[in-house]
Write a protein that holds these residues in place. Structure first.
Motif, PDB file in Angstrom:
ATOM      1  N   THR A  19       0.826  -1.205   0.000  1.00  0.00           N
ATOM      2  CA  THR A  19       0.000   0.000   0.000  1.00  0.00           C
ATOM      3  C   THR A  19       0.862   1.257   0.000  1.00  0.00           C
ATOM      4  OG1 THR A  19      -1.788  -1.152   1.145  1.00  0.00           O
ATOM      5  CG2 THR A  19      -1.816   1.251   1.232  1.00  0.00           C
ATOM      6  N   ALA A  20       1.868   1.282   0.844  1.00  0.00           N
ATOM      7  CA  ALA A  20       2.757   2.444   0.918  1.00  0.00           C
ATOM      8  C   ALA A  20       3.467   2.669  -0.414  1.00  0.00           C
ATOM      9  CB  ALA A  20       3.767   2.264   2.042  1.00  0.00           C
ATOM     10  N   GLY A  21       3.948   1.599  -1.008  1.00  0.00           N
ATOM     11  CA  GLY A  21       4.638   1.707  -2.292  1.00  0.00           C
ATOM     12  C   GLY A  21       3.721   2.171  -3.403  1.00  0.00           C
ATOM     13  N   LEU A  22       2.517   1.640  -3.412  1.00  0.00           N
ATOM     14  CA  LEU A  22       1.545   2.026  -4.435  1.00  0.00           C
ATOM     15  C   LEU A  22       1.175   3.499  -4.294  1.00  0.00           C
ATOM     16  CD1 LEU A  22      -0.283   1.249  -6.785  1.00  0.00           C
ATOM     17  CD2 LEU A  22      -1.959   0.438  -5.110  1.00  0.00           C
ATOM     18  N   LEU A  23       0.918   3.941  -3.083  1.00  0.00           N
ATOM     19  CA  LEU A  23       0.572   5.348  -2.864  1.00  0.00           C
ATOM     20  C   LEU A  23       1.731   6.271  -3.237  1.00  0.00           C
ATOM     21  CD1 LEU A  23      -1.452   5.077   0.455  1.00  0.00           C
ATOM     22  CD2 LEU A  23      -2.347   5.456  -1.857  1.00  0.00           C
ATOM     23  N   GLN A  24       2.959   5.839  -2.964  1.00  0.00           N
ATOM     24  CA  GLN A  24       4.126   6.642  -3.343  1.00  0.00           C
ATOM     25  C   GLN A  24       4.239   6.724  -4.862  1.00  0.00           C
ATOM     26  OE1 GLN A  24       6.176   8.618  -1.549  1.00  0.00           O
ATOM     27  NE2 GLN A  24       6.916   9.239  -3.555  1.00  0.00           N
ATOM     28  N   ARG A  25       4.031   5.615  -5.539  1.00  0.00           N
ATOM     29  CA  ARG A  25       4.079   5.629  -7.010  1.00  0.00           C
ATOM     30  C   ARG A  25       3.005   6.535  -7.586  1.00  0.00           C
ATOM     31  NH1 ARG A  25       4.027  -0.097  -9.557  1.00  0.00           N
ATOM     32  NH2 ARG A  25       4.142   1.193 -11.430  1.00  0.00           N
ATOM     33  N   ILE A  26       1.819   6.537  -6.979  1.00  0.00           N
ATOM     34  CA  ILE A  26       0.744   7.418  -7.440  1.00  0.00           C
ATOM     35  C   ILE A  26       1.152   8.876  -7.261  1.00  0.00           C
ATOM     36  CG2 ILE A  26      -1.607   8.211  -6.941  1.00  0.00           C
ATOM     37  CD1 ILE A  26      -2.300   5.225  -6.405  1.00  0.00           C
ATOM     38  N   ARG A  27       1.681   9.227  -6.103  1.00  0.00           N
ATOM     39  CA  ARG A  27       2.109  10.614  -5.863  1.00  0.00           C
ATOM     40  C   ARG A  27       3.198  11.035  -6.849  1.00  0.00           C
ATOM     41  NH1 ARG A  27       1.230   8.958  -0.498  1.00  0.00           N
ATOM     42  NH2 ARG A  27       3.399   8.311  -0.277  1.00  0.00           N
ATOM     43  N   THR A  28       4.163  10.174  -7.076  1.00  0.00           N
ATOM     44  CA  THR A  28       5.250  10.485  -8.000  1.00  0.00           C
ATOM     45  C   THR A  28       4.727  10.664  -9.419  1.00  0.00           C
ATOM     46  OG1 THR A  28       6.846   9.276  -6.643  1.00  0.00           O
ATOM     47  CG2 THR A  28       7.448   9.639  -8.947  1.00  0.00           C
ATOM     48  N   THR A  29       3.847   9.777  -9.833  1.00  0.00           N
ATOM     49  CA  THR A  29       3.285   9.858 -11.180  1.00  0.00           C
ATOM     50  C   THR A  29       2.445  11.112 -11.347  1.00  0.00           C
ATOM     51  OG1 THR A  29       3.307   7.439 -11.344  1.00  0.00           O
ATOM     52  CG2 THR A  29       1.926   8.622 -12.915  1.00  0.00           C
ATOM     53  N   GLN A  30       1.690  11.470 -10.324  1.00  0.00           N
ATOM     54  CA  GLN A  30       0.903  12.708 -10.387  1.00  0.00           C
ATOM     55  C   GLN A  30       1.811  13.922 -10.538  1.00  0.00           C
ATOM     56  OE1 GLN A  30      -1.259  12.178  -6.715  1.00  0.00           O
ATOM     57  NE2 GLN A  30      -3.132  11.664  -7.818  1.00  0.00           N
ATOM     58  N   SER A  31       2.899  13.935  -9.802  1.00  0.00           N
ATOM     59  CA  SER A  31       3.854  15.037  -9.891  1.00  0.00           C
ATOM     60  C   SER A  31       4.474  15.101 -11.290  1.00  0.00           C
ATOM     61  CB  SER A  31       4.940  14.854  -8.835  1.00  0.00           C
ATOM     62  OG  SER A  31       5.927  15.845  -8.956  1.00  0.00           O
ATOM     63  N   ASP A  32       4.863  13.949 -11.810  1.00  0.00           N
ATOM     64  CA  ASP A  32       5.447  13.899 -13.149  1.00  0.00           C
ATOM     65  C   ASP A  32       4.438  14.331 -14.212  1.00  0.00           C
ATOM     66  OD1 ASP A  32       7.761  12.972 -11.957  1.00  0.00           O
ATOM     67  OD2 ASP A  32       7.449  10.876 -12.562  1.00  0.00           O
ATOM     68  N   LEU A  33       3.180  13.967 -14.030  1.00  0.00           N
ATOM     69  CA  LEU A  33       2.125  14.367 -14.955  1.00  0.00           C
ATOM     70  C   LEU A  33       1.951  15.881 -14.933  1.00  0.00           C
ATOM     71  CD1 LEU A  33      -0.219  13.854 -16.884  1.00  0.00           C
ATOM     72  CD2 LEU A  33      -1.643  13.303 -14.892  1.00  0.00           C
ATOM     73  N   THR A  34       1.934  16.458 -13.760  1.00  0.00           N
ATOM     74  CA  THR A  34       1.803  17.910 -13.636  1.00  0.00           C
ATOM     75  C   THR A  34       2.957  18.621 -14.337  1.00  0.00           C
ATOM     76  OG1 THR A  34       0.591  17.711 -11.567  1.00  0.00           O
ATOM     77  CG2 THR A  34       1.663  19.819 -11.989  1.00  0.00           C
ATOM     78  N   LYS A  35       4.176  18.140 -14.117  1.00  0.00           N
ATOM     79  CA  LYS A  35       5.354  18.744 -14.764  1.00  0.00           C
ATOM     80  C   LYS A  35       5.265  18.634 -16.277  1.00  0.00           C
ATOM     81  CE  LYS A  35       8.363  17.779 -10.866  1.00  0.00           C
ATOM     82  NZ  LYS A  35       9.381  16.869 -10.347  1.00  0.00           N
ATOM     83  N   ALA A  36       4.844  17.473 -16.780  1.00  0.00           N
ATOM     84  CA  ALA A  36       4.719  17.286 -18.225  1.00  0.00           C
ATOM     85  C   ALA A  36       3.693  18.250 -18.810  1.00  0.00           C
ATOM     86  CB  ALA A  36       4.337  15.838 -18.537  1.00  0.00           C
ATOM     87  N   ARG A  37       2.585  18.416 -18.127  1.00  0.00           N
ATOM     88  CA  ARG A  37       1.556  19.348 -18.603  1.00  0.00           C
ATOM     89  C   ARG A  37       2.069  20.780 -18.573  1.00  0.00           C
ATOM     90  NH1 ARG A  37      -3.637  16.726 -15.458  1.00  0.00           N
ATOM     91  NH2 ARG A  37      -4.104  15.116 -17.002  1.00  0.00           N
ATOM     92  N   GLU A  38       2.768  21.145 -17.503  1.00  0.00           N
ATOM     93  CA  GLU A  38       3.284  22.511 -17.366  1.00  0.00           C
ATOM     94  C   GLU A  38       4.313  22.856 -18.436  1.00  0.00           C
ATOM     95  OE1 GLU A  38       4.704  22.598 -13.337  1.00  0.00           O
ATOM     96  OE2 GLU A  38       2.703  23.055 -12.536  1.00  0.00           O
ATOM     97  N   THR A  39       5.090  21.865 -18.854  1.00  0.00           N
ATOM     98  CA  THR A  39       6.123  22.107 -19.871  1.00  0.00           C
ATOM     99  C   THR A  39       5.603  21.900 -21.285  1.00  0.00           C
ATOM    100  OG1 THR A  39       6.959  19.832 -19.743  1.00  0.00           O
ATOM    101  CG2 THR A  39       7.996  21.481 -18.298  1.00  0.00           C
ATOM    102  N   GLY A  40       4.347  21.478 -21.408  1.00  0.00           N
ATOM    103  CA  GLY A  40       3.756  21.302 -22.726  1.00  0.00           C
ATOM    104  C   GLY A  40       4.182  20.027 -23.438  1.00  0.00           C
TER     105      GLY A  40
END
Length: 57
Positions: free
Chosen positions: A5-26
């Motif tokens: 559970t901890a690992g899955l939640l961490q992967r979700i947080r990391t992926t969300q952050s990476d998604l936000t960065k990708a969107r921000e940079t176009g």
């Protein structure tokens, strides 16, 4: 909270952050890749009864 559970939640947080960065940079391709990964992680969480609540984008 168990390690799965901890690992899955961490992967979700990391992926969300990476998604936000990708969107921000176009970077549409990377945003699509990250969104697909996030969708898969959310599906995995649902299949295992892991509540992601506040971590949702």
């Amino acid at each position: 909270m168990d390690a799965f559970t901890a690992g899955l939640l961490q992967r979700i947080r990391t992926t969300q952050s990476d998604l936000t960065k990708a969107r921000e940079t176009g970077d549409d391709f990377l945003a699509d890749v990250e969104q697909s990964e996030l969708d898969d992680l959310r599906r995995l969480a649902a299949e295992h009864g892991v509540e992601i609540g506040a971590t949702a984008v």
